[in-house]
Scaffold this motif. Structure first.
Motif, PDB file in Angstrom:
ATOM      1  N   SER A 230       0.810  -1.212   0.000  1.00  0.00           N
ATOM      2  CA  SER A 230       0.000   0.000   0.000  1.00  0.00           C
ATOM      3  C   SER A 230       0.846   1.265   0.000  1.00  0.00           C
ATOM      4  CB  SER A 230      -0.919   0.006   1.227  1.00  0.00           C
ATOM      5  OG  SER A 230      -0.169  -0.150   2.415  1.00  0.00           O
ATOM      6  N   ASP A 231       2.113   1.168   0.406  1.00  0.00           N
ATOM      7  CA  ASP A 231       2.958   2.372   0.507  1.00  0.00           C
ATOM      8  C   ASP A 231       4.264   2.287  -0.261  1.00  0.00           C
ATOM      9  OD1 ASP A 231       1.388   4.081   2.144  1.00  0.00           O
ATOM     10  OD2 ASP A 231       1.863   2.839   3.875  1.00  0.00           O
ATOM     11  N   VAL A 232       4.825   1.078  -0.398  1.00  0.00           N
ATOM     12  CA  VAL A 232       6.067   0.921  -1.156  1.00  0.00           C
ATOM     13  C   VAL A 232       5.804  -0.054  -2.289  1.00  0.00           C
ATOM     14  CG1 VAL A 232       7.645   1.536   0.700  1.00  0.00           C
ATOM     15  CG2 VAL A 232       6.893  -0.818   0.511  1.00  0.00           C
ATOM     16  N   TYR A 233       6.226   0.306  -3.477  1.00  0.00           N
ATOM     17  CA  TYR A 233       5.822  -0.424  -4.665  1.00  0.00           C
ATOM     18  C   TYR A 233       6.989  -1.204  -5.256  1.00  0.00           C
ATOM     19  CZ  TYR A 233       2.402   3.159  -3.761  1.00  0.00           C
ATOM     20  OH  TYR A 233       1.510   3.981  -3.128  1.00  0.00           O
TER      21      TYR A 233
ATOM     22  N   THR B 105      -2.239  -2.569   6.019  1.00  0.00           N
ATOM     23  CA  THR B 105      -0.772  -2.513   6.111  1.00  0.00           C
ATOM     24  C   THR B 105      -0.120  -3.039   4.845  1.00  0.00           C
ATOM     25  OG1 THR B 105      -0.788  -2.748   8.521  1.00  0.00           O
ATOM     26  CG2 THR B 105       1.245  -3.354   7.372  1.00  0.00           C
TER      27      THR B 105
ATOM     28  N   SER C 205      -7.177   9.218  -0.634  1.00  0.00           N
ATOM     29  CA  SER C 205      -6.163   8.501   0.139  1.00  0.00           C
ATOM     30  C   SER C 205      -6.659   8.172   1.542  1.00  0.00           C
ATOM     31  CB  SER C 205      -4.892   9.348   0.227  1.00  0.00           C
ATOM     32  OG  SER C 205      -3.919   8.706   1.036  1.00  0.00           O
ATOM     33  N   GLY C 206      -6.415   6.935   1.961  1.00  0.00           N
ATOM     34  CA  GLY C 206      -6.660   6.528   3.336  1.00  0.00           C
ATOM     35  C   GLY C 206      -8.077   6.096   3.656  1.00  0.00           C
TER      36      GLY C 206
ATOM     37  N   ASN D 147      -7.802   0.924   3.245  1.00  0.00           N
ATOM     38  CA  ASN D 147      -6.370   0.612   3.174  1.00  0.00           C
ATOM     39  C   ASN D 147      -6.079  -0.542   4.117  1.00  0.00           C
ATOM     40  OD1 ASN D 147      -3.739   0.784   2.377  1.00  0.00           O
ATOM     41  ND2 ASN D 147      -3.438   2.908   3.006  1.00  0.00           N
TER      42      ASN D 147
END
Length: 446
Positions: free
Chosen positions: A87-90, A324, A318-319, A322
């Protein structure tokens, strides 16, 4: 020195039983020696025909050669070394999965995706997306902050998480004593496969008319409060209850007319098990939101353009929804390779072909064994009934004793959920085991 403490197969159940409720099959799956639809019990060495498919979640049988290719094993190992928060690092592996999913399993115009671990959580996020959409519409129209009810159906199973408990109503053991919302619940006009085809159609039309009258009354009186109508295109846990295309088309019409979203829960029916990637493709009816999991190997939601009637919907802000990890990267990598395999080996066509053969064989078998009734299926989503729940459970246990893994559903059904690459030879093996089990049943019912 290895950090792993090896446990012998014969000790596995005892070790697990110290801390875990063991209410499944009394076997220890040999993940290395099992092959295709033949599952090996590591504790006994016994080979068992697998028509259970890990609750219908196996898209291909055990240890398919494709999954042992060096590039597949490399990708899986890379993804498994650390659990990335997608969800945050691709990553390129994530991007390759999304592209492959879109190309092989995509259902235009449902072009917005959300991934999460677990089918119930996929369903739950369709509900949240629908609630957000409807409440924002009501607020914009000056109707106030309302619109969170979900209309659903009797004999539905949508999961065991917080919101989904309010929808699931198959077995009270799974929902009793947990908090639930009093959302509207309507009977569903399932096909009766104990009837001949002509009578079955008449019966279905009659039931559809009755259910439609109740549904329209509820919607007419409370449509401002109803965010979505949710249905499984085939109700699995409820007893493999099938519907006609006309019923799903009616739900689409009602949702369009009353500003309600249509959700298809395809966690169990999707991923190819019915001979199409998504069961709704058989009926020519598209939902606004579709929940997937199991055979798709990765879980999540597909959303269509109707969500964008609310510009700041949960797929754009955003958010709002979502998690972790945003789904498991290992699952996504496995899904990438499995989807390409399904495409290359034309497994959807194979599942449809073998499923038809399987159904024909079961219908012939039922014709000479009255204890077996209501044979039904679509692709490899197959079921039949026994006279009573007690006899069903006895028959089910007997199948395992004779070397066949299956599933129970509904009040008195047994269902098969094999992998898509099930060989035709498994049909002969299944009929032989069913014959032996019929001979073991009390003569009064045989």
């Amino acid at each position: 020195m290895s950090a792993r403490r090896h446990i012998a197969p014969a000790e596995a159940l005892r070790e697990l039983g110290r801390h875990v409720l063991l209410d499944g099959f009394g076997m220890v799956l040999d993940l290395e020696r099992s092959k295709g639809c033949q599952a090996v019990d590591a504790a006994t060495g016994r080979t068992i025909l697998d028509l259970y498919g890990c609750f219908g979640s196996l898209p291909i049988g055990f240890n398919h050669p494709w999954m042992h290719r060096p590039e597949v094993e490399r990708d899986l190992l890379v993804a498994a070394r650390a659990k990335a928060a997608n969800s945050d690092v691709y990553s390129t592996l994530y991007a390759e999965f999304v592209r492959t999913f879109h190309e092989v399993a995509g259902l235009p115009p449902l072009e917005r995706y959300f991934f999460i671990e677990g089918g119930a959580l996929a369903v739950e996020n369709t509900l949240k997306a629908a609630m957000d959409w409807k409440v924002r519409k009501n607020l914009a129209a000056g109707r106030g902050e309302k619109g969170t009810a979900i209309l659903h159906f009797e004999q539905a199973f949508h999961g065991r998480s917080g919101y989904t408990l309010s929808l699931t109503n198959t077995d009270p053991v799974k929902t009793a004593h947990f908090a639930k919302f009093p959302w509207p619940r309507v009977a569903a006009p399932a096909l009766d496969f104990t009837l001949e085809e002509a009578e079955r159609e008449k019966d279905a039309a009659r039931k559809e008319a009755q259910c439609e009258a109740v549904l329209r009354d509820i919607v007419e009186r409370g449509h401002e409060d109803i965010a979505a109508i949710i249905i499984e295109p085939i109700q699995g846990e409820g007893g493999d209850r099938h519907f006609r295309a006309s019923w799903l088309r009616l739900l689409r019409e009602v949702c369009d007319a009353y500003d309600i979203l249509l959700i298809f829960d395809e966690v169990q029916t999707g991923g190819g098990t019915t001979g199409r990637m998504w069961c709704c493709e058989h009926f020519g009816v598209l939902p606004d939101l579709l929940a997937f999991g199991k055979k798709a190997q990765a879980c999540g939601v597909m959303a269509g353009p109707r969500l964008d009637e609310v510009p700041d919907n949960v797929f754009r802000v955003s958010g709002r929804i979502n998690s972790t990890w945003g789904g498991s990267l290992v699952d996504m990598v496995r899904a990438t390779h499995v989807l390409r395999l399904i495409e290359q080996e034309r497994m959807l066509e194979h599942a449809a072909f073998v499923g038809d053969k399987f159904l024909d064989a079961l219908r012939i078998f039922a014709g000479v064994h009255p204890i077996i009734t209501a044979v039904r299926g679509r692709g490899l989503m197959i079921a039949f009934d026994l006279p009573t729940r007690r006899l069903r459970d006895e028959f089910y246990r007997g199948l395992f004793d004779l070397g066949l893994l299956a599933l129970r559903s509904g009040e008195r059904s047994i269902r098969f959920r094999p992998a898509l690459d099930l060989p035709e030879s498994a049909i002969i093996q299944t009929i032989d085991i069913l014959e032996k089990q019929c001979q073991r049943m009390p003569q009064a019912v045989v």
